[in-house]
Design a protein around this motif. Structure first.
Motif, PDB file in Angstrom:
ATOM      1  N   GLU A  49      -0.098   3.134 -15.427  1.00  0.00           N
ATOM      2  CA  GLU A  49       0.481   2.735 -16.074  1.00  0.00           C
ATOM      3  C   GLU A  49       0.869   1.624 -15.729  1.00  0.00           C
ATOM      4  OE1 GLU A  49       4.440   3.645 -17.783  1.00  0.00           O
ATOM      5  OE2 GLU A  49       2.894   4.924 -18.688  1.00  0.00           O
ATOM      6  N   ASN A  50       1.525   1.225 -14.453  1.00  0.00           N
ATOM      7  CA  ASN A  50       2.004  -0.353 -14.017  1.00  0.00           C
ATOM      8  C   ASN A  50       1.135  -1.097 -13.620  1.00  0.00           C
ATOM      9  OD1 ASN A  50       5.177  -0.603 -14.421  1.00  0.00           O
ATOM     10  ND2 ASN A  50       4.277   1.928 -13.738  1.00  0.00           N
ATOM     11  N   GLN A  94       7.347  12.591  -1.045  1.00  0.00           N
ATOM     12  CA  GLN A  94       8.428  12.129  -1.317  1.00  0.00           C
ATOM     13  C   GLN A  94       8.873  10.840  -0.879  1.00  0.00           C
ATOM     14  OE1 GLN A  94      11.597  15.075  -0.419  1.00  0.00           O
ATOM     15  NE2 GLN A  94      10.971  16.272  -2.128  1.00  0.00           N
ATOM     16  N   GLY A  95       8.713   9.902  -0.013  1.00  0.00           N
ATOM     17  CA  GLY A  95       9.366   9.432   0.433  1.00  0.00           C
ATOM     18  C   GLY A  95       8.582   7.904  -0.092  1.00  0.00           C
ATOM     19  N   LEU A  96       6.907   8.023  -0.083  1.00  0.00           N
ATOM     20  CA  LEU A  96       5.732   7.318  -0.463  1.00  0.00           C
ATOM     21  C   LEU A  96       5.690   7.290  -1.554  1.00  0.00           C
ATOM     22  CD1 LEU A  96       3.179   8.698   2.634  1.00  0.00           C
ATOM     23  CD2 LEU A  96       4.274   6.593   2.444  1.00  0.00           C
ATOM     24  N   ILE A  97       6.008   8.301  -2.521  1.00  0.00           N
ATOM     25  CA  ILE A  97       6.471   8.214  -3.850  1.00  0.00           C
ATOM     26  C   ILE A  97       7.739   6.907  -4.669  1.00  0.00           C
ATOM     27  CG2 ILE A  97       6.335   9.669  -5.669  1.00  0.00           C
ATOM     28  CD1 ILE A  97       4.490  11.554  -4.625  1.00  0.00           C
ATOM     29  N   ALA A  98       8.080   7.365  -3.426  1.00  0.00           N
ATOM     30  CA  ALA A  98       9.833   6.828  -3.738  1.00  0.00           C
ATOM     31  C   ALA A  98       9.513   5.567  -3.751  1.00  0.00           C
ATOM     32  CB  ALA A  98      11.007   7.946  -3.345  1.00  0.00           C
ATOM     33  N   GLU A  99       9.339   5.445  -2.662  1.00  0.00           N
ATOM     34  CA  GLU A  99       8.791   3.782  -1.795  1.00  0.00           C
ATOM     35  C   GLU A  99       7.865   2.956  -3.048  1.00  0.00           C
ATOM     36  OE1 GLU A  99       7.047   1.202   1.338  1.00  0.00           O
ATOM     37  OE2 GLU A  99       7.715   2.654   1.813  1.00  0.00           O
ATOM     38  N   ALA A 100       6.958   3.946  -3.246  1.00  0.00           N
ATOM     39  CA  ALA A 100       5.938   3.144  -4.340  1.00  0.00           C
ATOM     40  C   ALA A 100       6.759   2.599  -6.087  1.00  0.00           C
ATOM     41  CB  ALA A 100       4.568   4.312  -4.971  1.00  0.00           C
ATOM     42  N   GLY A 101       7.062   3.651  -5.991  1.00  0.00           N
ATOM     43  CA  GLY A 101       8.340   3.551  -7.439  1.00  0.00           C
ATOM     44  C   GLY A 101       9.341   2.620  -7.374  1.00  0.00           C
ATOM     45  N   GLU A 102       9.894   2.269  -6.089  1.00  0.00           N
ATOM     46  CA  GLU A 102      10.751   1.109  -6.162  1.00  0.00           C
ATOM     47  C   GLU A 102       9.472  -0.444  -6.124  1.00  0.00           C
ATOM     48  OE1 GLU A 102      12.246   1.610  -2.014  1.00  0.00           O
ATOM     49  OE2 GLU A 102      13.673   3.471  -3.080  1.00  0.00           O
ATOM     50  N   ILE A 103       8.487  -0.623  -5.224  1.00  0.00           N
ATOM     51  CA  ILE A 103       7.717  -1.374  -5.519  1.00  0.00           C
ATOM     52  C   ILE A 103       7.300  -2.226  -6.667  1.00  0.00           C
ATOM     53  CG2 ILE A 103       5.679  -2.005  -4.720  1.00  0.00           C
ATOM     54  CD1 ILE A 103       5.971  -0.730  -2.228  1.00  0.00           C
ATOM     55  N   MET A 104       7.372  -0.581  -7.753  1.00  0.00           N
ATOM     56  CA  MET A 104       6.790  -1.172  -8.974  1.00  0.00           C
ATOM     57  C   MET A 104       7.379  -1.782  -9.209  1.00  0.00           C
ATOM     58  SD  MET A 104       4.026   1.770  -9.675  1.00  0.00           S
ATOM     59  CE  MET A 104       4.567   3.196  -9.489  1.00  0.00           C
ATOM     60  N   LYS A 105       9.220  -1.397  -9.525  1.00  0.00           N
ATOM     61  CA  LYS A 105      10.394  -2.316 -10.218  1.00  0.00           C
ATOM     62  C   LYS A 105      10.483  -3.471  -9.809  1.00  0.00           C
ATOM     63  CE  LYS A 105      12.689   2.278 -11.595  1.00  0.00           C
ATOM     64  NZ  LYS A 105      13.356   3.174 -10.954  1.00  0.00           N
ATOM     65  N   SER A 106      10.115  -3.932  -8.299  1.00  0.00           N
ATOM     66  CA  SER A 106      10.988  -5.117  -7.445  1.00  0.00           C
ATOM     67  C   SER A 106       9.808  -6.309  -8.110  1.00  0.00           C
ATOM     68  CB  SER A 106      11.332  -4.330  -6.144  1.00  0.00           C
ATOM     69  OG  SER A 106      10.210  -4.208  -5.599  1.00  0.00           O
ATOM     70  N   CYS A 107       8.175  -5.906  -8.130  1.00  0.00           N
ATOM     71  CA  CYS A 107       7.508  -6.764  -8.055  1.00  0.00           C
ATOM     72  C   CYS A 107       7.041  -7.074  -9.782  1.00  0.00           C
ATOM     73  CB  CYS A 107       6.018  -6.634  -7.597  1.00  0.00           C
ATOM     74  SG  CYS A 107       6.127  -6.031  -5.954  1.00  0.00           S
ATOM     75  N   GLU A 108       7.332  -8.323  -9.962  1.00  0.00           N
ATOM     76  CA  GLU A 108       6.372  -9.177 -11.526  1.00  0.00           C
ATOM     77  C   GLU A 108       5.451  -8.433 -11.620  1.00  0.00           C
ATOM     78  OE1 GLU A 108       5.458 -13.947 -12.749  1.00  0.00           O
ATOM     79  OE2 GLU A 108       6.838 -13.041 -11.362  1.00  0.00           O
ATOM     80  N   ASP A 114       0.400  -5.256  -9.083  1.00  0.00           N
ATOM     81  CA  ASP A 114      -1.245  -5.020  -8.369  1.00  0.00           C
ATOM     82  C   ASP A 114      -0.928  -4.772  -7.215  1.00  0.00           C
ATOM     83  OD1 ASP A 114      -1.625  -4.379 -11.196  1.00  0.00           O
ATOM     84  OD2 ASP A 114      -2.976  -6.070 -11.474  1.00  0.00           O
ATOM     85  N   ALA A 115      -0.365  -5.395  -6.368  1.00  0.00           N
ATOM     86  CA  ALA A 115      -0.851  -5.792  -4.733  1.00  0.00           C
ATOM     87  C   ALA A 115       0.492  -4.712  -3.683  1.00  0.00           C
ATOM     88  CB  ALA A 115      -0.415  -7.713  -4.386  1.00  0.00           C
ATOM     89  N   GLY A 116       1.341  -5.070  -4.929  1.00  0.00           N
ATOM     90  CA  GLY A 116       1.796  -3.588  -4.636  1.00  0.00           C
ATOM     91  C   GLY A 116       1.975  -2.504  -4.444  1.00  0.00           C
ATOM     92  N   ILE A 117       1.153  -1.936  -5.950  1.00  0.00           N
ATOM     93  CA  ILE A 117       0.531  -0.970  -6.298  1.00  0.00           C
ATOM     94  C   ILE A 117      -0.499  -1.026  -4.815  1.00  0.00           C
ATOM     95  CG2 ILE A 117      -0.406   0.035  -7.174  1.00  0.00           C
ATOM     96  CD1 ILE A 117       0.995  -1.049  -9.724  1.00  0.00           C
TER      97      ILE A 117
END
Length: 182
Positions: A49-50, A94-108, A114-117
């Motif tokens: 979705e992101n 759990q940590g990896l999924i949480a980190e993915a969420g943080e990356i998606m929120k913090s990246c333009e 996409d690079a963050g994802i």
């Protein structure tokens, strides 16, 4: 006459595989990755979705389908062991999924996100490759031939997903993200 410590030690090493310490660890790790795969069936759609790159969306969509297959294969491994599939929360995932969420929120939105994802997804893939490689080896040691085949198939799909993500990053996403001004 009392048994010597050598005899006791020898008896421990000759216990049946299904009641061995390695089998206990194998089952515990199966529960862990079973939880992780089930969690990924919810996390990957958020990544899709992101994402904005069609190539990335396609790669993630294919891997989501494979992840559902991984869940089914793990159920088969539990069945081979005569056990009901159970989960145990995987703190690493759990940590990896949480980190993915943080990356998606913090990246333009766009190539940077996409690079963050891709970065987050590859961390997940590497954790899964390590886990499936270990589980495959455990099952070989435990003479669980059918489990070896199932776990090896999943390991190969995880490696292919990682390679596909690298390809998407190298061929398009990273180049586009690098060309965008801050």
């Amino acid at each position: 006459m009392k048994e010597t410590s050598n005899t006791t030690k020898e008896k421990k090493t000759h216990t049946p595989m299904n009641s061995s310490q390695l089998m206990k660890l194998f089952v515990d790790e199966l529960k862990d990755i079973y939880w992780a795969e089930k969690a990924l069936t919810k996390a990957i759609p958020e990544m899709i979705e992101n994402a904005s790159s069609l190539e990335l969306i396609n790669a993630l969509t294919l891997h989501l389908e494979e992840t559902h297959e991984h869940v089914e294969r793990l159920k088969q491994v539990f069945e081979l062991l005569g056990q009901k599939p159970e989960t145990k929360p995987c703190k690493a995932m759990q940590g990896l999924i949480a980190e993915a969420g943080e990356i998606m929120k913090s990246c333009e939105e766009g190539p940077m996100r996409d690079a963050g994802i891709i970065s987050a997804a590859q961390k997940v893939e590497h954790y899964e490759m390590a886990t499936y490689g270990t589980l495959r080896q455990f099952s070989e040691t435990l003479n669980l031939t059918d489990a070896v085949v199932l776990l090896a198939a999943t390991l190969q799909e995880e490696k292919a997903a990682d390679e596909k993500l690298s390809s998407v990053a190298i061929d398009t996403v990273n180049v586009e993200a690098a060309s965008e001004a801050v």
